[in-house]
Design a protein around this motif. Sequence first.
Motif, PDB file in Angstrom:
ATOM      1  N   TYR A  43       0.813  -1.219   0.000  1.00 15.95           N
ATOM      2  CA  TYR A  43       0.000   0.000   0.000  1.00 15.95           C
ATOM      3  C   TYR A  43       0.852   1.276   0.000  1.00 15.95           C
ATOM      4  N   ALA A  81      -4.363  10.635   0.308  1.00 17.61           N
ATOM      5  CA  ALA A  81      -4.201   9.296   0.893  1.00 17.61           C
ATOM      6  C   ALA A  81      -2.986   9.247   1.808  1.00 17.61           C
ATOM      7  N   TRP A 109      -8.603   1.070  -2.491  1.00 18.45           N
ATOM      8  CA  TRP A 109      -7.497   1.871  -3.010  1.00 18.45           C
ATOM      9  C   TRP A 109      -6.762   1.228  -4.195  1.00 18.45           C
TER      10      TRP A 109
END
Length: 237
Positions: A43, A81, A109
């Motif tokens: 991520y 983000a 995402w």
Amino acid sequence: MRAQLARVDAVIVQAVIAGALSFSHLHDLAAAAGQGGWKAWAYPVSVDLLLVAAWRRMRQQQRAGQAAGGTRLWFLVALAASLGANVATAGLLDLDHVPASLRVVVAGWPAVAFFGGTLLAHAPHGPQAPAAPASSSTADTDAEPHPAPVAVDETDRSALPASSTNPQPAPEPTAEPVATPTPAPAPAVSLPPVLVDRVRALAEEHRSSTGHPADPDAVRARLGLPPSMTPSVAAHL
């Protein structure tokens, strides 16, 4: 030179520290949202790569004088983000009890990042080349030549004797006829190569179908040329 290197080194060190902290916060938030193992490490890489790619593409479009609205949007999405993850892990969010809405955002995402990266990859890199001017579809040789002006020969008209009331008019002396000079034939006008090939093709077609040589006047009429071009047509048969 040393001062410049010192400034560059300071910038690099600061960027490495900030990147490591942001990377760690994104990893912790993804792990708290249920993305464990290697997914939690992927991520922060996804967010930071989208942020850097959007920034570079936005600068390229601005230098080229292009609109960078779409690229700026993806830059702001990646920045939100990253900044949101840093703020959320500052003690404002209980990482042991993450809300369901945050889990949905973290799980969705990858699709958002993939879509944004695809659009950035297909964004124009620079100014488009100007379109080449369309060339004329007809060549100069295809145009029919303007017919040369033809001099019209005036016919000689003999004078008629005027009528007289005298029943027996005196005979008028007859003048000897004066020879009218015959006008020299107009020289043959040279034809363009395209018409020469067309004349020969029609003549060959007539010869193959009838067995007789083609008439120059008939060939001239089929080409739509004026009568004055008959000698020029005959010169190429």
